[in-house]
Structure formats: C-alpha cells, structure tokens
Design a protein around this motif. Structure first.
Motif, short mmCIF file in Angstrom:
data_model
loop_
_atom_site.label_atom_id
_atom_site.label_comp_id
_atom_site.label_asym_id
_atom_site.label_seq_id
_atom_site.Cartn_x
_atom_site.Cartn_y
_atom_site.Cartn_z
N MET A 122 0.85 -1.20 0.00
CA MET A 122 0.00 0.00 0.00
C MET A 122 0.89 1.25 0.00
SD MET A 122 -2.64 1.13 2.99
CE MET A 122 -3.21 -0.57 3.02
N VAL B 22 -2.86 2.71 7.67
CA VAL B 22 -4.06 2.47 6.87
C VAL B 22 -5.02 3.65 6.91
CG1 VAL B 22 -3.88 -0.02 7.16
CG2 VAL B 22 -5.27 1.30 8.76
N PHE C 220 -6.90 6.97 6.00
CA PHE C 220 -7.22 7.88 4.90
C PHE C 220 -6.79 9.30 5.27
CE2 PHE C 220 -9.50 4.34 3.45
CZ PHE C 220 -10.19 4.58 2.28
N HIS D 60 -3.43 10.88 4.36
CA HIS D 60 -3.33 11.46 3.02
C HIS D 60 -3.91 12.89 3.01
CE1 HIS D 60 -2.19 7.69 0.86
NE2 HIS D 60 -2.74 7.16 1.96
N ALA E 169 -13.38 4.16 -2.99
CA ALA E 169 -12.05 3.74 -2.56
C ALA E 169 -11.58 2.49 -3.29
CB ALA E 169 -12.06 3.50 -1.05
N ARG F 111 -4.58 4.15 -4.15
CA ARG F 111 -4.05 4.41 -2.81
C ARG F 111 -4.78 3.59 -1.75
NH1 ARG F 111 -4.90 10.79 -2.76
NH2 ARG F 111 -6.82 10.02 -3.76
N PHE F 112 -6.03 3.21 -2.02
CA PHE F 112 -6.86 2.63 -0.99
C PHE F 112 -7.51 1.28 -1.37
CE2 PHE F 112 -7.35 7.34 -0.74
CZ PHE F 112 -6.60 7.53 0.41
N SER F 113 -7.36 0.86 -2.59
CA SER F 113 -8.11 -0.32 -3.05
C SER F 113 -7.80 -1.58 -2.25
CB SER F 113 -7.85 -0.56 -4.54
OG SER F 113 -6.46 -0.73 -4.77
N ASN G 239 -6.66 -1.43 0.94
CA ASN G 239 -6.67 -1.03 2.35
C ASN G 239 -7.63 -1.93 3.13
OD1 ASN G 239 -7.40 0.47 4.82
ND2 ASN G 239 -6.27 2.17 3.89
N VAL H 241 -11.08 -0.88 3.63
CA VAL H 241 -11.93 -0.95 2.43
C VAL H 241 -12.36 -2.39 2.17
CG1 VAL H 241 -12.01 -0.55 -0.07
CG2 VAL H 241 -10.83 1.08 1.43
N TYR I 244 -15.14 8.75 0.98
CA TYR I 244 -14.45 9.50 2.03
C TYR I 244 -14.28 10.94 1.57
CZ TYR I 244 -10.58 11.36 4.85
OH TYR I 244 -9.79 12.15 5.65
#
Length: 330
Positions: A1, A76, A78, A81, A94, A99-101, A103, A106, A115
């Motif tokens: 990540m 982890v 959000f 960022h 997300a 960046r978050f797929s 996570n 998520v 978000y």
C-alpha cells in the motif's frame, strides 16, 4: 500500500510534536465535539463522521459518530493522506483508487467506499488531523456540500484552538502543569528511542512569598507569566515552557546536552536580572535561581523527574540562592 508520508521527515516530526503540545491527544469524550460530528454526519448525509488526530503511528478519534473504533494504525489511515494537502481530499470510490483499493478498511470492516476530509490546523498552522465523513456506498459530493464540510471544519478548528488555550497561559506560550507533564512523557520516550540528549531547566524566584505579599495573588500570576515570556525570548522553537505550581517554571530542552542547558539557564537568569521582573522588595531586589538538568535515566517517569527538579531547585535556593547550577539525573 502506498505510504502518504515519510514519518521520519523533519516536517512531520515537528507536526507530531505540535500535536502533542496541543493537549488534544487521549482526552476523554466531549459532549460538544460529539454534537459537532453528529451535526456533520447529518448535514453531509453520511453514516460516519470523525474528528481525527494523526499521531506518529496512529489515527486517534477525538470525537466520532457511527464508528466504534477509537483509533486505527496510521499506515491504513485515509486522513494521513488528507493532511498532506491544503485542500479537502475526496474519494468517491475507494475500491477504484490505487491508494486505498487494498486497504483493510476498504476490503473489510468498516468497508469504506466514500471518504471526504478537510485538514484541521493547530495554532501554528501545523495540520494536526481532519474533520471527515465516510460512507459504505460510493457517491459523489457537490461543490456546495464540500463548502459546508469546509465551513464545519473551520468551526472545529476554532474549538480546538480554544481548548488548547484552556491548557495554557499567555495565549498558548506557557503550558499548565498537566499538559507539560504529558509533553515531558512523550519527549522522554522519544529521547529513549532516538538516544538523543534531553535536558530541563527549573527556575524560580528566591523571594516568591515576598513578591506575592507585595503584588497580591492576581498580579503575582501576571508577574510569573512575564517571567515565562522572558524565558520564551531566550528559548529555541523546540523548547517547551510550563508553569508547574504557581512557583516553579520548567523549560523542556529536547536534543540539548548539559553544557548547552547550563548556558541557556545562565542566559535566562541574566535576562531576568536586567528586566522588570526583578522588582524591588523591602529588603532588596528579587533574585532568581536556575537548575539545569540533563536526563540520562531514560526509565524515569515524568512525575518523578519533576519532583527531583523541584527538590534540586529548592536545595539551590536554600544555599543562598541567586545562582545557576547543573546536574545529571542518572
């Protein structure tokens, strides 16, 4: 990540230090802040709203609505960022954002899809955390809704700065004892981890009772705060000053060895001697004593350390006072 920031960087180090000194971390739940996050969730029509603070290795929720977790790992987060930019961060889905797929927030509970967050700034403009909203469904946000979120974050910002003022004197320059102790604990941990020096200066007027008798209680506090102001003028940006018991002033000196701490203590005493703080008393002029201490015992507790500082300062004052000395705490 992908990582949002290098937490070893100088800018983030100073940001985390500013957060610690704000007095906001690890506070009990507050009804007013809870109302603010409920209002935010209602206005934004989301099931979750948070006031989050980004510590060194965690995201901690000062207030939360619709989420059970009080904190999550920063890796982890959000909101990590969000504080990397000056404008709000909006993530419509997300799962589609690299960046978050992957996570875990998520792919598993709470199954974040949408978000939106705005940075929250401290008194010196460090980004301490965010006001954010979260949904478990993908969605878009209008410009009008985004403006509402920014307006609400401004209200939260003002509240947080006011809370900092309650823990400090003199417009945030001088910490009250509880906040000073918390910051001292954090700096002791940091010094132990990084193996860097840490010193303290304990300073007090040798004729404190006489001064109180001449000035009265209210004016005596103003006089003490003027002393703190002079100490601030002779301090570095990383130093932290606290008024411990309406008598002893403590100056925390990160990354400072005993030689430098002693030189600073001498400079503070000389500045006080030639200032309006050295008021005239019936039996002479008010004088000051200062004890510089380097903390070499990395296991000592903040409360024990402050007690030792006070004891050593009183011992110095009992030996005629009006002097500067140094010692190491092993």
């Amino acid at each position: 990540m992908p990582q949002a920031t290098d937490r070893r960087s100088g800018s983030d180090f100073e940001r985390v230090r500013a957060l610690e000194r704000s007095g906001l971390l690890d506070q009990p739940e507050d009804a007013a802040l809870q109302r603010l996050v409920r209002l935010t969730a209602t206005v934004m029509d989301t099931p979750i709203a948070l006031i989050s603070l980004i510590d060194q290795d965690r995201q901690w929720c000062l207030a939360r609505h619709g989420l059970n977790q009080k904190q999550t790992p920063r890796a982890v987060s959000f909101c990590t960022h969000t504080i990397q930019q000056d404008t709000p961060l909006v993530v419509p889905d997300a799962r589609q954002d690299p960046r978050f797929s992957n996570n875990p927030l998520v792919t598993s509970s709470p199954h974040i899809r949408f978000y939106a967050g705005c940075p929250l700034r401290g008194k010196r403009q460090h980004k301490l955390g965010t006001l954010c909203v979260i949904d478990r469904h993908t969605r878009t946000i209008s410009q009008a809704q985004l403006q509402l979120l920014e307006d609400l974050s401004d209200i939260v910002n003002r509240d947080l700065i006011a809370r900092h003022a309650l823990l400090t004197h003199q417009n945030g320059l001088v910490a009250k004892s509880d906040l000073f102790s918390f910051v001292l604990t954090r700096e002791l941990e940091r010094a132990a981890t990084t193996q860097t020096p840490l010193s303290l200066i304990a300073l007090a007027c040798d004729q404190h009772e006489d001064v109180c008798g001449v000035l009265g209680i209210t004016n005596s506090l103003r006089w003490l705060l003027s002393i703190c102001s002079i100490c601030t003028d002779n301090s570095n940006d990383s130093d932290f000053i606290g008024l411990m018991d309406q008598r002893m002033i403590a100056v925390l000196l990160p990354d400072t060895n005993i030689q430098s701490a002693l030189a600073r203590a001498v400079a503070m005493r000389m500045a006080l001697r030639h200032s309006s703080a050295a008021i005239d008393l019936p039996h002479g002029t008010a004088s000051f004593s200062a004890m510089a201490l380097e903390v070499q015992n990395r296991q000592i507790q903040a409360s024990e350390l402050l007690q030792l500082c006070e004891q050593k300062l009183k011992g110095l004052q009992a030996n005629l006072g009006d002097q500067t000395a140094s010692d190491c705490i092993h």
